[in-house]
Design a protein around this motif. Sequence first.
Motif, PDB file in Angstrom:
ATOM      1  N   ASP A  40       0.851  -1.220   0.055  1.00 27.14           N
ATOM      2  CA  ASP A  40       0.141  -0.093   0.152  1.00 27.14           C
ATOM      3  C   ASP A  40       1.001   1.297  -0.116  1.00 27.14           C
ATOM      4  O   ASP A  40       1.798   1.413   0.538  1.00 27.14           O
ATOM      5  CB  ASP A  40      -0.918  -0.111   1.062  1.00 27.14           C
ATOM      6  CG  ASP A  40      -1.839  -1.131   1.323  1.00 27.14           C
ATOM      7  OD1 ASP A  40      -2.267  -1.607  -0.012  1.00 27.14           O
ATOM      8  OD2 ASP A  40      -2.119  -1.901   2.166  1.00 27.14           O
ATOM      9  N   LEU A  41       0.414   2.231  -0.782  1.00 29.08           N
ATOM     10  CA  LEU A  41       1.115   3.388  -0.746  1.00 29.08           C
ATOM     11  C   LEU A  41       0.329   4.655  -0.173  1.00 29.08           C
ATOM     12  O   LEU A  41      -1.008   4.910  -0.410  1.00 29.08           O
ATOM     13  CB  LEU A  41       1.375   3.985  -2.223  1.00 29.08           C
ATOM     14  CG  LEU A  41       2.353   3.085  -3.069  1.00 29.08           C
ATOM     15  CD1 LEU A  41       2.257   3.460  -4.651  1.00 29.08           C
ATOM     16  CD2 LEU A  41       3.573   3.151  -2.634  1.00 29.08           C
ATOM     17  N   HIS A  42       0.832   5.392   0.656  1.00 29.48           N
ATOM     18  CA  HIS A  42       0.156   6.412   1.661  1.00 29.48           C
ATOM     19  C   HIS A  42       1.203   7.534   1.751  1.00 29.48           C
ATOM     20  O   HIS A  42       2.161   7.551   1.625  1.00 29.48           O
ATOM     21  CB  HIS A  42      -0.082   5.875   3.007  1.00 29.48           C
ATOM     22  CG  HIS A  42      -0.924   4.751   3.111  1.00 29.48           C
ATOM     23  ND1 HIS A  42      -2.518   4.784   2.643  1.00 29.48           N
ATOM     24  CD2 HIS A  42      -0.863   3.232   3.345  1.00 29.48           C
ATOM     25  CE1 HIS A  42      -3.180   3.473   2.869  1.00 29.48           C
ATOM     26  NE2 HIS A  42      -2.061   2.781   3.348  1.00 29.48           N
ATOM     27  N   SER A  43       0.392   8.606   1.768  1.00 31.86           N
ATOM     28  CA  SER A  43       1.178  10.127   2.114  1.00 31.86           C
ATOM     29  C   SER A  43       1.797   9.796   3.265  1.00 31.86           C
ATOM     30  O   SER A  43       1.374   9.334   4.275  1.00 31.86           O
ATOM     31  CB  SER A  43      -0.009  11.013   2.093  1.00 31.86           C
ATOM     32  OG  SER A  43       0.674  12.518   2.509  1.00 31.86           O
ATOM     33  N   ALA A  44       3.088  10.485   3.188  1.00 36.10           N
ATOM     34  CA  ALA A  44       3.954  10.428   4.455  1.00 36.10           C
ATOM     35  C   ALA A  44       3.755  12.035   5.240  1.00 36.10           C
ATOM     36  O   ALA A  44       4.557  12.427   5.635  1.00 36.10           O
ATOM     37  CB  ALA A  44       5.378  10.406   4.084  1.00 36.10           C
ATOM     38  N   GLY A  45       2.879  12.753   4.739  1.00 32.79           N
ATOM     39  CA  GLY A  45       2.466  13.928   5.389  1.00 32.79           C
ATOM     40  C   GLY A  45       2.807  15.121   4.586  1.00 32.79           C
ATOM     41  O   GLY A  45       2.535  14.997   3.118  1.00 32.79           O
TER      42      GLY A  45
END
Length: 391
Positions: A40-45
């Motif tokens: 899964d790819l998610h924003s790191a902020g």
Amino acid sequence: MVNFADSAPAYLTIRVTTPDGPAAELADVEAWQARDGYPDLHSAGSPMYTVAREREEGGWQVVSSLGLTPQGTREVMGMLAREQAAEVAEAGDTETQQRYLAIAERLEWEKIDEVELDGRYRVIRVERFIRTGPDGPEPPRSSDFDDPDDPELRGRTGGPDPAEGFVLDPTVPTGMSEGILKTDLIQLVPGRARTSTATYDDAVQAGHTHPGVVLLPAAFSVAERQWGKWVPAGIVDCPTPFRARDVLSMHLRVADPVYRGLSQEEREAYAAAAEMLESTGCNELTVEDRFLRIIRVERMVRFGPDGPEGPRPSDPDPEDPVMVADQKLRAQGIDLDDDSPIVLNGPAKEFQQLFEAEMARRGKPALPLPDGAAQDEAAGESAGEADPAGD
């Protein structure tokens, strides 16, 4: 996204090639394996920003370190303009010198994201994201560039970033795994429910105006598991796993005792954890009831017909240009010329003492912290609120 039927523009071209050596081959294999373990790819902020210069031979080159705000990066661009003014002055070109100085002065009064010096210079936007899987965010890979475990490097929380000097060129061939990752990222937008309407709309618009993707070398940070959820641990992005461990060690010995109000027994436990971190070079750490992990932060720049993407309208940009801020503070009666020493409060004073003691332990000069550094350390100066778990 526009449908380019028979021929795609250069910024949309993803060229895949075979790795050019054992190190590149290992990196490509590990990138492929990461898709299974951390799918899964998610924003790191929040995004970060840097200055890039357009190259005559094609592409853009990163010419500054990454910063947390657009305005801070504009100020770096102003310094670059003054440096170039000094260089041409030495060569006797006073006309160009004055033009460069005029640009630098404008940057002190206006929010300008692109200037013309010895080429086009632009403030560009760097998105940050992480891979996650069943066991949480992805840790560093064995193929990631790292500093040697050299005591002389300890305390250098910044240091050279592999991204500085990096050439941003979407036509440069990549390995198979990176090429597939670029394809995934082209379509990546934040979840509508987790962002403001303006942020979401800007992200969707960027998919049309800047649909190409260039990956920067990865950075590294720290995440903490709390109540089954991973959250950022307040550590700035670091250029190597070594630096991330080093900054975490400083937090355990200096920041956490003050701002968590640790007892003497707890401080000893934190110091022991920091010692283990330094001696073993591990990427996971348990201290008291906290579980911490060094994590890998991917970074990318979006590209369009006119080059890399700059700051978006919805990006936080509260800082004024330096001279505008100066005027506002003077209008409030604040004496900016007052150079009397700042009196630290209790926590800040203790932080300063622990910091000096830690630098002495590391064999480094006990330099005074910059104004506000203790408060910044408390906040972690983190680049936005990351959500490693994607929850």
